[in-house]
Design a protein around this motif. Structure first.
Motif, PDB file in Angstrom:
ATOM      1  N   ASP A 116       0.819  -1.208   0.000  1.00  0.00           N
ATOM      2  CA  ASP A 116       0.000   0.000   0.000  1.00  0.00           C
ATOM      3  C   ASP A 116       0.854   1.260   0.000  1.00  0.00           C
ATOM      4  OD1 ASP A 116      -2.680  -1.342   0.416  1.00  0.00           O
ATOM      5  OD2 ASP A 116      -1.595  -2.050   2.189  1.00  0.00           O
ATOM      6  N   THR A 175      -6.331   2.212  -1.339  1.00  0.00           N
ATOM      7  CA  THR A 175      -6.256   1.693   0.026  1.00  0.00           C
ATOM      8  C   THR A 175      -5.733   2.706   1.049  1.00  0.00           C
ATOM      9  OG1 THR A 175      -4.035   0.790  -0.418  1.00  0.00           O
ATOM     10  CG2 THR A 175      -5.919  -0.678  -0.755  1.00  0.00           C
ATOM     11  N   CYS A 176      -5.189   3.827   0.565  1.00  0.00           N
ATOM     12  CA  CYS A 176      -4.592   4.795   1.487  1.00  0.00           C
ATOM     13  C   CYS A 176      -5.381   6.090   1.625  1.00  0.00           C
ATOM     14  CB  CYS A 176      -3.166   5.141   1.040  1.00  0.00           C
ATOM     15  SG  CYS A 176      -2.005   3.762   1.155  1.00  0.00           S
ATOM     16  N   LEU A 201      -2.672   4.636   8.759  1.00  0.00           N
ATOM     17  CA  LEU A 201      -2.624   3.536   7.789  1.00  0.00           C
ATOM     18  C   LEU A 201      -2.141   2.246   8.445  1.00  0.00           C
ATOM     19  CD1 LEU A 201      -1.117   5.232   4.593  1.00  0.00           C
ATOM     20  CD2 LEU A 201      -3.517   4.758   5.111  1.00  0.00           C
ATOM     21  N   ARG A 206      -2.495  -1.505   6.701  1.00  0.00           N
ATOM     22  CA  ARG A 206      -1.858  -1.313   5.406  1.00  0.00           C
ATOM     23  C   ARG A 206      -0.403  -1.787   5.433  1.00  0.00           C
ATOM     24  NH1 ARG A 206      -6.503  -1.319   4.718  1.00  0.00           N
ATOM     25  NH2 ARG A 206      -7.786   0.466   4.109  1.00  0.00           N
TER      26      ARG A 206
END
Length: 309
Positions: A116, A175-176, A201, A206
């Motif tokens: 990620d 995803t971030c 995160l 992540r």
């Protein structure tokens, strides 16, 4: 389709900004159209607009000007993210220069590992031509985990990443980036907005990896290589550190008390060691001076408000 949006936030650094942008515009090992550059002007008067237009007119890749006149690095980062739309986002500071295959290295590591976040080295380029005598190995000016490409690089419980940061990283947007303000503006003046972001995160599970093959260089002006500047920076970083731990702790009051106690011990111990070193003339006292400022920053965290530089 553009694969990577390069975000460069800038504040009153026209010469360095030009070098940073040009180093991104000539990236090697990428297909045509793979990157776009977004320059976020964080000056209140928007003084980088004309320069960015000129750079864009002569660039082989698209360059977009983004104005964010509220002087706050977190707001600037958020504006750059919002203006861009590529699936990957790479950050470069306006006093840095990317190596020729910077993006190619980050992107290859990202795609190969499925991570990620990818961190990569930041190495100093001193205006004076050499590291300062008090830090001859430039340890405090270098961010390098010394790991092979693709090695996991998880954050520690404290939020430290052993060398990672927004100065050289790539994020997977899907995803971030989960909100309109992924970087907290409350840390955008005092500093620490990037550590806070990465801590969030990390809590979300992540994955972070390292990419040794995508270094950038950071220009260090003479005044920033001075010990007194580093001492002030250390003090402010530790003020921000306490605020970060408070925000990200389930028991903020207990965490704050613990950190302040550690700061008091640190300040007292290193003050004593500094006195012994001075009397015995065993060292130049630089390490003790920095540790003293770290302890003082933890104790005086509530007075934080000065901008990091």
């Amino acid at each position: 389709m553009t694969q990577v949006s390069i975000v460069i936030c800038t504040f009153n650094r026209p010469l360095l900004l030009a070098q940073a942008v040009r180093s991104c515009a000539v990236q090697e090992g990428l297909p045509h159209g793979a990157i776009g550059i977004f320059v976020v002007d964080n000056s209140p008067d928007g003084n980088a607009a004309a320069q960015v237009r000129e750079l864009a007119a002569n660039s082989p890749v698209p360059i977009t000007y983004v104005g964010e006149r509220r002087s706050n690095i977190a707001r600037a980062r958020n504006a750059g993210i919002a203006a861009s739309d590529a699936p990957f986002i790479a950050f470069l500071d306006d006093d840095e220069e990317a190596s020729p295959r910077w993006i190619a290295g980050l992107l290859a590591t990202m795609e190969r590992t499925g991570a990620d976040v990818v961190f990569a080295p930041v190495r100093p380029r001193f205006e004076t031509g050499r590291a300062p005598a008090w830090d001859p190995d430039a340890r405090l000016f270098t961010r390098d985990m010394g790991l092979p490409d693709g090695t996991p690089a998880p954050l520690l419980a404290t939020g430290a990443s052993r060398g990672g940061g927004t100065g050289n990283c790539m994020l997977r947007r899907a995803t971030c980036i989960g909100s309109a303000e992924p970087f907290d503006p409350d840390f955008g003046v005092t500093g620490g907005e990037d550590t806070d972001f990465f801590m969030g995160l990390s809590r979300a599970g992540r994955r972070f990896v390292w990419c040794a093959s995508a270094p950038v260089s950071e220009y260090v002006p003479a005044e920033r290589s001075r010990l007194d500047y580093m001492a002030r920076r250390t003090f402010r970083q530790n003020q921000s550190y306490v605020r970060l731990r408070m925000k990200n702790s389930e028991r903020p009051a207990l965490m704050t008390a613990n950190l302040m106690a550690r700061g008091a011990v640190q300040l007292g111990l290193w003050s004593l060691l500094a006195l012994v070193d001075r009397v015995a003339r065993r060292s130049d006292g630089s390490r003790a001076w920095l540790k003293m400022n770290a302890g003082a920053g933890k104790l005086l965290w509530a007075r934080s408000g000065g901008k990091h530089s």
